[in-house]
Design a protein around this motif. Structure first.
Motif, PDB file in Angstrom:
ATOM      1  N   TYR A  94      51.889  48.670  77.446  1.00  0.00           N
ATOM      2  CA  TYR A  94      51.483  47.939  76.318  1.00  0.00           C
ATOM      3  C   TYR A  94      51.875  48.531  74.907  1.00  0.00           C
ATOM      4  CZ  TYR A  94      48.524  44.885  79.323  1.00  0.00           C
ATOM      5  OH  TYR A  94      48.382  43.972  80.175  1.00  0.00           O
ATOM      6  N   ALA A 101      58.353  45.488  69.823  1.00  0.00           N
ATOM      7  CA  ALA A 101      58.172  44.322  69.138  1.00  0.00           C
ATOM      8  C   ALA A 101      58.307  44.727  67.685  1.00  0.00           C
ATOM      9  CB  ALA A 101      56.842  43.729  69.541  1.00  0.00           C
ATOM     10  N   ILE A 105      60.710  43.051  64.971  1.00  0.00           N
ATOM     11  CA  ILE A 105      60.048  42.338  63.770  1.00  0.00           C
ATOM     12  C   ILE A 105      60.729  42.778  62.390  1.00  0.00           C
ATOM     13  CG2 ILE A 105      58.135  41.988  62.449  1.00  0.00           C
ATOM     14  CD1 ILE A 105      56.632  41.359  64.845  1.00  0.00           C
ATOM     15  N   VAL A 108      64.235  41.613  62.302  1.00  0.00           N
ATOM     16  CA  VAL A 108      64.536  40.077  61.840  1.00  0.00           C
ATOM     17  C   VAL A 108      64.180  39.995  60.417  1.00  0.00           C
ATOM     18  CG1 VAL A 108      63.264  37.976  62.017  1.00  0.00           C
ATOM     19  CG2 VAL A 108      63.612  39.066  64.198  1.00  0.00           C
TER      20      VAL A 108
ATOM     21  N   LEU B 246      59.498  39.612  76.781  1.00  0.00           N
ATOM     22  CA  LEU B 246      58.553  40.711  77.186  1.00  0.00           C
ATOM     23  C   LEU B 246      57.428  40.359  76.254  1.00  0.00           C
ATOM     24  CD1 LEU B 246      60.273  44.179  76.315  1.00  0.00           C
ATOM     25  CD2 LEU B 246      59.265  43.501  78.264  1.00  0.00           C
ATOM     26  N   VAL B 250      53.371  39.760  77.819  1.00  0.00           N
ATOM     27  CA  VAL B 250      52.186  40.430  77.373  1.00  0.00           C
ATOM     28  C   VAL B 250      51.192  39.036  76.855  1.00  0.00           C
ATOM     29  CG1 VAL B 250      51.045  41.657  75.622  1.00  0.00           C
ATOM     30  CG2 VAL B 250      53.412  42.306  76.900  1.00  0.00           C
ATOM     31  N   ALA B 284      61.362  36.185  65.514  1.00  0.00           N
ATOM     32  CA  ALA B 284      60.270  37.058  65.183  1.00  0.00           C
ATOM     33  C   ALA B 284      58.959  36.291  65.817  1.00  0.00           C
ATOM     34  CB  ALA B 284      59.875  37.653  63.690  1.00  0.00           C
ATOM     35  N   TYR B 287      57.383  37.959  68.991  1.00  0.00           N
ATOM     36  CA  TYR B 287      56.697  39.311  68.768  1.00  0.00           C
ATOM     37  C   TYR B 287      55.614  39.107  67.786  1.00  0.00           C
ATOM     38  CZ  TYR B 287      61.252  40.216  70.086  1.00  0.00           C
ATOM     39  OH  TYR B 287      62.839  40.287  70.720  1.00  0.00           O
ATOM     40  N   ALA B 288      55.396  38.368  66.893  1.00  0.00           N
ATOM     41  CA  ALA B 288      54.288  38.093  66.093  1.00  0.00           C
ATOM     42  C   ALA B 288      53.084  37.574  67.063  1.00  0.00           C
ATOM     43  CB  ALA B 288      54.359  36.860  64.923  1.00  0.00           C
ATOM     44  N   LEU B 290      52.909  38.411  70.264  1.00  0.00           N
ATOM     45  CA  LEU B 290      52.727  39.264  70.803  1.00  0.00           C
ATOM     46  C   LEU B 290      51.599  40.336  70.169  1.00  0.00           C
ATOM     47  CD1 LEU B 290      55.161  41.468  72.907  1.00  0.00           C
ATOM     48  CD2 LEU B 290      53.938  42.723  71.264  1.00  0.00           C
ATOM     49  N   PHE B 291      51.921  40.677  68.995  1.00  0.00           N
ATOM     50  CA  PHE B 291      51.011  41.425  68.234  1.00  0.00           C
ATOM     51  C   PHE B 291      49.576  40.844  68.242  1.00  0.00           C
ATOM     52  CE2 PHE B 291      54.407  44.212  66.507  1.00  0.00           C
ATOM     53  CZ  PHE B 291      53.436  45.396  66.658  1.00  0.00           C
ATOM     54  N   LEU B 294      48.007  41.304  71.290  1.00  0.00           N
ATOM     55  CA  LEU B 294      47.366  42.718  71.697  1.00  0.00           C
ATOM     56  C   LEU B 294      46.384  43.114  70.922  1.00  0.00           C
ATOM     57  CD1 LEU B 294      51.165  44.565  72.080  1.00  0.00           C
ATOM     58  CD2 LEU B 294      49.350  44.098  73.747  1.00  0.00           C
ATOM     59  N   LEU B 295      46.301  42.630  69.726  1.00  0.00           N
ATOM     60  CA  LEU B 295      45.118  43.074  68.910  1.00  0.00           C
ATOM     61  C   LEU B 295      43.809  42.305  69.484  1.00  0.00           C
ATOM     62  CD1 LEU B 295      46.953  43.505  65.470  1.00  0.00           C
ATOM     63  CD2 LEU B 295      46.641  45.317  67.380  1.00  0.00           C
ATOM     64  N   PRO B 298      43.979  42.105  74.495  1.00  0.00           N
ATOM     65  CA  PRO B 298      44.972  42.751  75.066  1.00  0.00           C
ATOM     66  C   PRO B 298      45.176  42.355  76.561  1.00  0.00           C
ATOM     67  CG  PRO B 298      43.291  44.467  74.124  1.00  0.00           C
ATOM     68  CD  PRO B 298      43.003  42.791  73.747  1.00  0.00           C
ATOM     69  N   ARG B 299      44.461  41.698  77.246  1.00  0.00           N
ATOM     70  CA  ARG B 299      44.917  41.290  78.485  1.00  0.00           C
ATOM     71  C   ARG B 299      45.607  39.994  78.634  1.00  0.00           C
ATOM     72  NH1 ARG B 299      39.445  38.128  80.812  1.00  0.00           N
ATOM     73  NH2 ARG B 299      38.078  39.611  79.493  1.00  0.00           N
TER      74      ARG B 299
END
Lengths: 300, 310
Positions: A94, A101, A105, A108, B246, B250, B284, B287-288, B290-291, B294-295, B298-299
């Motif tokens: 993780y 990531a 980011i 980008v 990825l 997640v 992006a 990934y945004a 994803l963040f 995760l915060l 997380p599962r």
């Protein structure tokens, strides 16, 4: 003799150590290229945009370069603290994915922000040194300092706490180690090393763009550590030096060089699961002195 | 001017690709607990195989310059064969990048490196053989199917409908196989506990190979479909999809099949809804998400809770 390749090798070794420090705390962080890129942009933007720093002079003043390094280190540390607090709560894969990531980011953002020069990037970054030898001296000094720090860590509270967290985070916490703090400290030092390397690199390359920090770079720098060995600081230095030189040395092979590089990172972990350099091997060499210099510090 | 329906369709069809890609990761992850980073290269291979099988010729820059297969298959058959070829390559990747390490009981971090090494080799092989240039699958590749069809007043590209349909079929088939057949349950048993599964007489090595074959197949056909939908932009074109997948993985929850599908569609839709003046930031979005996940969780959306073993 042209010192271009040695400079690249030393910069590679620095990035290897930047990946190594969180890993020595048991954290697989692939964020190094992100901080490297931040450092590079700080250097590129300041030296081309702020006339007072002396970008117009024939030789870019050294104090300005040092100022850039200081600012880049501060910025990287600040970003690392802000990002690190939440991200370092994650573990294993993780954390690796989150740091990938982060790098993406940043890439980008660098491609799209109004002041980073888009896909083309920033050109004509002024040169503080007339030839690569100056860069070699500066980066070798930085590498020596970081190596000294890493070697000292083993005798310091922080280094011992790092090893404890790596071996068993829960047990470390039970012994009263502030594991979050230890992980964050390692992450911040790693970010600062990467950013300083980025500053030198941006001047050295004369140009800077978003491609400098990509997923490929994450993997290349990780390969330095895995190939060299992640259990001592000597491994990442060796891995960085050798693997940076490899594609250049393979240039005669032409198109096949990236395939050979792929083979090396494919076969390396199979042949040396712990990396080429392990503490046992270092001790063995230190005892039997296959070379005249007995100490592993030759890597510095 | 795109209507909202078209935007939604664009988003869903891209999301379907992310979902297929993430499912490929999921299959291997649930069995071995590692991410196979060669997946992006296998995806790229699938696109190139599809291109060759439908009778496309190699450009002038590669070592195979001028090569053209003596036959031109219909698109669906080419896609199927490309999927199978990609599955074979994926099994090969397992044999060289995963099995030797598994034998030694190496730490999972190393799989990451070796699978990337395998990916680097594959991508550069493509580059040497086929050149760095992009390839576009011919517009007539779909045979008698029209290029666009009209759905509820909006004109939609047929290939996007196809993408969604194939993704839906694959997801249903995969779920049926995992839940309803002996082989699928054996795979789940290995995922749960490889040692116990072996004691129960399940050949866990074969199951691992199977999971690589299935994930390679998924990557291969999604590569072929994307090649048709957006054209092949060069040997590296799978990497970007692989990285975003990825994030999808997640977001959905590592190891969860319905989670991967749901997350894929969400990310695809969200990207499509990014307004034009911000389109540079589209990459992006995944990934945004994803963040955020995760915060906050997380599962992932549909993942199992993370367990901490002492």
């Amino acid at each position: 003799m042209d010192a271009t390749l040695p400079v690249q090798m030393v910069l590679g070794a620095l990035l290897g150590l930047s990946v190594y420090l969180p890993l020595a705390t048991g954290q697989l962080s692939l964020a190094t290229p992100g901080f490297y890129v931040i450092g590079g942009y700080v250097a590129a933007l300041l030296s081309t945009g702020v006339a007072a720093l002396g970008g117009g002079e024939p030789s870019y003043p050294l104090p300005s370069l040092l100022l850039e390094m200081g600012l880049a280190a501060l910025l990287a540390a600040a970003v690392a603290v802000v990002i690190g607090r939440p991200v370092l709560k994650l573990r294993g894969i993780y954390l690796a994915i989150a740091t990938i990531a982060l790098v993406e980011i940043l890439r980008v953002l660098n491609l799209n922000l109004p002041f980073t020069g888009g896909a083309v990037g920033i050109f004509a970054i002024p040169q503080p040194f007339a030839d690569p030898w100056g860069y070699l001296l500066l980066s070798a000094l930085l590498l020596a300092a970081v190596c000294w720090l890493c070697a000292r860590l083993g005798a310091m509270r922080l280094g011992r706490a790092q090893a404890a967290v790596r071996d068993d985070e829960l047990a470390a916490a039970c012994m009263g180690i502030d594991t979050a703090q230890v992980k964050l400290t390692a992450f911040v030092i790693s970010a600062v090393i990467a950013a300083l390397t980025g500053v030198i690199s941006a001047h050295f390359l004369n140009t800077w763009n978003a491609r400098q920090g990509s997923f490929d770079a994450s993997i290349t720098t990780l390969a330095f550590v895995v190939f060299g060995g992640s259990r001592t600081w000597v491994g990442p230095v060796l891995g960085g030096l050798v693997l940076t030189a490899l594609p250049e040395l393979l240039r005669p092979v032409g198109d096949l060089r990236l395939i050979v590089y792929g083979l090396v990172i494919l076969a390396g972990p199979v042949v040396f699961p712990q990396g080429v350099i392990t503490p046992e091997r270092l001790q063995h060499w230190a005892r039997h002195r296959p070379w005249r210099r007995p100490s592993p510090r030759a890597g510095a | 001017m795109d209507t909202l329906l078209q935007i939604l369709f664009n988003g869903l069809s891209v999301g379907a690709v992310y979902a297929l890609f993430a499912l490929g990761y999921t299959l291997v992850f649930s069995v071995l607990g590692v991410i196979n980073f060669a997946q992006g290269a296998v995806f790229t291979l699938g696109a190139y195989f599809t291109y060759l099988f439908i009778g496309g010729g190699v450009g002038s820059n590669g070592a195979l310059a001028g090569l053209q297969l003596p036959f031109a298959l219909p698109f669906w058959l080419a896609l199927l064969l490309a999927g199978l070829a990609a599955a074979l390559v994926s099994v090969g990747v397992e044999a060289v990048a995963f099995r030797p390490l598994r034998r030694r009981g190496a730490e999972p971090l190393l799989y990451l490196i070796t699978s990337l090494g395998a990916g680097v080799i594959l991508v550069n092989l493509i580059q040497i053989l086929m050149g760095a240039e992009g390839y576009a699958l011919p517009a007539g590749a779909l045979g008698w199917l029209p290029v666009t069809i009209t759905l509820a007043g909006a004109s939609v590209r047929t290939v996007q409908v196809l993408l969604l349909l194939v993704a839906a079929v694959v997801v249903l088939a995969l779920t049926w196989w995992l839940e309803g057949t002996r082989g699928g349950r054996a795979l789940q048993a290995v995922a749960e506990d490889a040692t116990t599964a072996r004691l129960l007489g399940i050949d866990s090595d074969a199951m691992i190979r199977l999971s690589f074959a299935a994930s390679g197949f998924l990557a291969g056909i999604s590569g072929g479909l994307v090649g048709l939908s957006l054209s092949i932009t060069g040997p590296y074109f799978g990497i970007g999809f692989g990285l975003k997948a990825l994030g999808v993985l997640v977001l959905g929850g590592l190891g969860s099949v319905p989670g991967a599908v749901l997350a894929g569609l969400i990310v695809g839709l969200a990207e499509a809804l990014v307004p034009g003046e911000w389109s540079g930031y589209k990459d992006a979005v995944a990934y945004a998400f994803l963040f955020a996940v995760l915060l906050l969780r997380p599962r992932g959306l549909l993942g199992r809770p993370l367990d901490t073993r002492v």
